[in-house]
Design an enzyme around this catalytic site. Structure first.
Site, PDB file in Angstrom:
ATOM      1  N   ASP A  65      38.271  53.813  39.372  1.00  0.00           N
ATOM      2  CA  ASP A  65      38.759  52.430  39.353  1.00  0.00           C
ATOM      3  C   ASP A  65      38.339  51.831  40.686  1.00  0.00           C
ATOM      4  O   ASP A  65      38.812  52.268  41.749  1.00  0.00           O
ATOM      5  CB  ASP A  65      40.283  52.404  39.192  1.00  0.00           C
ATOM      6  CG  ASP A  65      40.846  50.988  39.172  1.00  0.00           C
ATOM      7  OD1 ASP A  65      40.203  50.075  39.730  1.00  0.00           O
ATOM      8  OD2 ASP A  65      41.936  50.797  38.607  1.00  0.00           O
ATOM      9  N   ASN A  92      28.387  48.028  38.942  1.00  0.00           N
ATOM     10  CA  ASN A  92      28.344  47.198  37.734  1.00  0.00           C
ATOM     11  C   ASN A  92      29.714  46.682  37.314  1.00  0.00           C
ATOM     12  O   ASN A  92      29.814  45.610  36.713  1.00  0.00           O
ATOM     13  CB  ASN A  92      27.731  48.028  36.593  1.00  0.00           C
ATOM     14  CG  ASN A  92      27.957  47.402  35.235  1.00  0.00           C
ATOM     15  OD1 ASN A  92      27.286  46.441  34.861  1.00  0.00           O
ATOM     16  ND2 ASN A  92      28.928  47.935  34.479  1.00  0.00           N
ATOM     17  N   TYR A 178      35.407  33.727  39.373  1.00  0.00           N
ATOM     18  CA  TYR A 178      34.256  34.568  39.024  1.00  0.00           C
ATOM     19  C   TYR A 178      32.994  34.147  39.766  1.00  0.00           C
ATOM     20  O   TYR A 178      32.313  34.967  40.390  1.00  0.00           O
ATOM     21  CB  TYR A 178      34.020  34.508  37.513  1.00  0.00           C
ATOM     22  CG  TYR A 178      32.872  35.378  37.042  1.00  0.00           C
ATOM     23  CD1 TYR A 178      33.000  36.758  36.988  1.00  0.00           C
ATOM     24  CD2 TYR A 178      31.653  34.806  36.647  1.00  0.00           C
ATOM     25  CE1 TYR A 178      31.951  37.555  36.544  1.00  0.00           C
ATOM     26  CE2 TYR A 178      30.610  35.599  36.199  1.00  0.00           C
ATOM     27  CZ  TYR A 178      30.766  36.972  36.150  1.00  0.00           C
ATOM     28  OH  TYR A 178      29.723  37.766  35.712  1.00  0.00           O
ATOM     29  N   LYS A 182      30.718  36.274  42.711  1.00  0.00           N
ATOM     30  CA  LYS A 182      29.331  36.741  42.608  1.00  0.00           C
ATOM     31  C   LYS A 182      28.487  36.178  43.768  1.00  0.00           C
ATOM     32  O   LYS A 182      27.563  36.844  44.238  1.00  0.00           O
ATOM     33  CB  LYS A 182      28.735  36.375  41.248  1.00  0.00           C
ATOM     34  CG  LYS A 182      29.393  37.093  40.064  1.00  0.00           C
ATOM     35  CD  LYS A 182      29.270  38.615  40.136  1.00  0.00           C
ATOM     36  CE  LYS A 182      29.750  39.301  38.850  1.00  0.00           C
ATOM     37  NZ  LYS A 182      29.677  40.770  38.912  1.00  0.00           N
ATOM     38  N   THR A 213      28.471  40.884  25.349  1.00  0.00           N
ATOM     39  CA  THR A 213      29.455  41.930  25.675  1.00  0.00           C
ATOM     40  C   THR A 213      30.863  41.338  25.542  1.00  0.00           C
ATOM     41  O   THR A 213      31.033  40.133  25.335  1.00  0.00           O
ATOM     42  CB  THR A 213      29.293  42.470  27.123  1.00  0.00           C
ATOM     43  OG1 THR A 213      29.645  41.426  28.030  1.00  0.00           O
ATOM     44  CG2 THR A 213      27.895  42.971  27.402  1.00  0.00           C
TER      45      THR A 213
HETATM   46  P1  NAP Z   1      32.107  44.483  29.917  1.00  0.00           P
HETATM   47  O1  NAP Z   1      31.527  44.969  28.633  1.00  0.00           O
HETATM   48  O2  NAP Z   1      33.427  43.820  29.934  1.00  0.00           O
HETATM   49  O3  NAP Z   1      32.102  45.705  30.938  1.00  0.00           O
HETATM   50  C1  NAP Z   1      32.740  45.623  32.182  1.00  0.00           C
HETATM   51  C2  NAP Z   1      32.961  47.034  32.669  1.00  0.00           C
HETATM   52  O4  NAP Z   1      33.596  46.967  33.962  1.00  0.00           O
HETATM   53  C3  NAP Z   1      33.900  47.829  31.761  1.00  0.00           C
HETATM   54  O5  NAP Z   1      33.448  49.163  31.691  1.00  0.00           O
HETATM   55  C4  NAP Z   1      35.225  47.747  32.505  1.00  0.00           C
HETATM   56  O6  NAP Z   1      36.105  48.820  32.238  1.00  0.00           O
HETATM   57  C5  NAP Z   1      34.705  47.833  33.919  1.00  0.00           C
HETATM   58  N1  NAP Z   1      35.712  47.499  34.916  1.00  0.00           N
HETATM   59  C6  NAP Z   1      36.404  46.354  35.057  1.00  0.00           C
HETATM   60  N2  NAP Z   1      37.264  46.469  36.091  1.00  0.00           N
HETATM   61  C7  NAP Z   1      37.105  47.726  36.598  1.00  0.00           C
HETATM   62  C8  NAP Z   1      37.683  48.446  37.646  1.00  0.00           C
HETATM   63  N3  NAP Z   1      38.651  47.925  38.415  1.00  0.00           N
HETATM   64  N4  NAP Z   1      37.249  49.699  37.901  1.00  0.00           N
HETATM   65  C9  NAP Z   1      36.287  50.253  37.138  1.00  0.00           C
HETATM   66  N5  NAP Z   1      35.707  49.634  36.098  1.00  0.00           N
HETATM   67  C10 NAP Z   1      36.119  48.376  35.843  1.00  0.00           C
HETATM   68  O7  NAP Z   1      31.132  43.419  30.616  1.00  0.00           O
HETATM   69  P2  NAP Z   1      29.578  43.438  30.975  1.00  0.00           P
HETATM   70  O8  NAP Z   1      29.025  42.172  30.473  1.00  0.00           O
HETATM   71  O9  NAP Z   1      28.943  44.714  30.546  1.00  0.00           O
HETATM   72  O10 NAP Z   1      29.658  43.319  32.550  1.00  0.00           O
HETATM   73  C11 NAP Z   1      29.052  44.229  33.450  1.00  0.00           C
HETATM   74  C12 NAP Z   1      28.673  43.481  34.715  1.00  0.00           C
HETATM   75  O11 NAP Z   1      27.677  42.503  34.397  1.00  0.00           O
HETATM   76  C13 NAP Z   1      29.821  42.712  35.375  1.00  0.00           C
HETATM   77  O12 NAP Z   1      29.755  42.857  36.778  1.00  0.00           O
HETATM   78  C14 NAP Z   1      29.539  41.271  34.982  1.00  0.00           C
HETATM   79  O13 NAP Z   1      30.075  40.345  35.905  1.00  0.00           O
HETATM   80  C15 NAP Z   1      28.029  41.277  34.987  1.00  0.00           C
HETATM   81  N6  NAP Z   1      27.421  40.171  34.241  1.00  0.00           N
HETATM   82  C16 NAP Z   1      27.553  40.108  32.888  1.00  0.00           C
HETATM   83  C17 NAP Z   1      26.937  39.053  32.203  1.00  0.00           C
HETATM   84  C18 NAP Z   1      27.013  38.913  30.713  1.00  0.00           C
HETATM   85  O14 NAP Z   1      26.488  37.924  30.177  1.00  0.00           O
HETATM   86  N7  NAP Z   1      27.619  39.852  29.993  1.00  0.00           N
HETATM   87  C19 NAP Z   1      26.195  38.085  32.901  1.00  0.00           C
HETATM   88  C20 NAP Z   1      26.081  38.190  34.267  1.00  0.00           C
HETATM   89  C21 NAP Z   1      26.691  39.251  34.931  1.00  0.00           C
HETATM   90  P3  NAP Z   1      37.260  48.722  31.101  1.00  0.00           P
HETATM   91  O15 NAP Z   1      36.588  49.023  29.792  1.00  0.00           O
HETATM   92  O16 NAP Z   1      38.240  49.751  31.528  1.00  0.00           O
HETATM   93  O17 NAP Z   1      37.816  47.322  31.144  1.00  0.00           O
END
Ligand code: NAP
Length: 255
Positions: A65, A92, A178, A182, A213
């Site tokens: 975490d 990530n 958010y 970033k 996602t």
């Molecule tokens: P996601 O499917 O919601 O995955 C987020 C991951 O982060 C999950 O595994 C979540 O774990 C984990 N997490 C959250 N808080 C945490 C903590 N305190 N300790 C450890 N793990 C934690 O979202 P995603 O889209 O794959 O996002 C991944 C990254 O990409 C993020 O940094 C996000 O800001 C970035 N991003 C995403 C997008 C997009 O369009 N999707 C665009 C730009 C940037 P749990 O399952 O336990 O909640």
């Protein structure tokens, strides 16, 4: 055999139990790396690791975490004991603060009315968590012949893009949580790069694009595999690769 022939590359990805992190783990495993699936829920991390192994990769789940320094330290000790080094760290794990809500619906982040506790929670994960995990892993990264760190940022964190009238972000509600988290992560990336370039550690920020996602309630139009591609590219840079930069799949992103 020389040292490089015996060196098994090890990658840790935070928040890798689902989404872009999980797809990144799959792709790095397919390249032959041992992947460590960081997850705050070990059971869900173990499920993701098992799926990578079924596909022929080498994967293990690690409780992590990013808001809990004790779990970061324990993860570092586990990696030290089982692998002795770390080659790739992908920061990530991230949250928006609004739950699983598309950015266009995140009205609870509007600066003039935002709850400060929400801003704190988002920075705790997206910014302070990166410092916690990176600093816990640095001694292990320093034992790699080619250490690479990737901070998963977002185009939303680009001050240049956010300032363009009628630009791609213009239609979204303003955000005090958010988006600035970033931007702060980008700033942190440059500062770490300035400190660590002389040690051969390349550290860059990645914008995965708008990916389908849970974080955006599946509004994204890219697959997780497509979103992971730039993370994998920055995790596998050659010695002459950039450091302190911000990149998406097409190249540099303006700060
Ligand atoms: P996601 O499917 O919601 O995955 C987020 C991951 O982060 C999950 O595994 C979540 O774990 C984990 N997490 C959250 N808080 C945490 C903590 N305190 N300790 C450890 N793990 C934690 O979202 P995603 O889209 O794959 O996002 C991944 C990254 O990409 C993020 O940094 C996000 O800001 C970035 N991003 C995403 C997008 C997009 O369009 N999707 C665009 C730009 C940037 P749990 O399952 O336990 O909640």
């Amino acid at each position: 055999m020389n040292e490089h022939e015996t060196h098994q590359q090890v990658a840790l990805i935070t928040g890798a139990n689902k989404g872009i992190g999980r797809a990144t783990a799959e792709q790095l495993a397919a390249l032959g790396m041992t992947v460590l699936i960081g997850a705050r829920d070990l059971r869900r991390g173990a499920e993701a690791a098992a799926a990578v192994r079924v596909a022929g990769g080498d994967a293990h789940a690690v409780t992590l975490d990013v808001t809990d320094p004790a779990t970061a330290q324990e993860a570092a000790e586990w990696i030290e004991e089982h692998h002795g080094h770390l080659d790739v760290l992908i920061n990530n794990a991230g949250i928006t603060g609004s739950g699983q809500v598309a950015p266009e619906d995140a009205h609870d982040q509007i600066p003039s009315s935002v709850e400060l506790d929400m801003v704190r929670a988002v920075f705790e994960t997206n910014v302070f968590g990166v410092i916690t995990v990176t600093n816990a892993m640095l001694p292990l990264l320093r034992r790699s012949p080619a250490p690479r760190v990737v901070n998963v940022s977002s185009a939303a964190g680009s001050l240049t893009i956010a300032s363009i009238p009628d630009g791609p972000l213009a239609g979204l509600p303003a955000s005090a949580a958010y988006t600035p988290s970033k931007t702060a992560l980008n700033a942190l990336t440059v500062q770490y790069a300035n400190e660590l370039w002389k040690d051969g550690i390349l550290i860059n920020a990645a914008d995965p694009g708008y990916v389908d996602t849970e974080i955006n309630n599946h509004r994204g139009y890219l697959t997780v595999a497509q979103g992971a591609a730039v993370l994998v590219r920055l995790a596998t840079l050659g010695a002459d690769g950039p450091t302190g930069g911000f990149f998406n799949e097409d190249g540099p992103v303006p700060w």
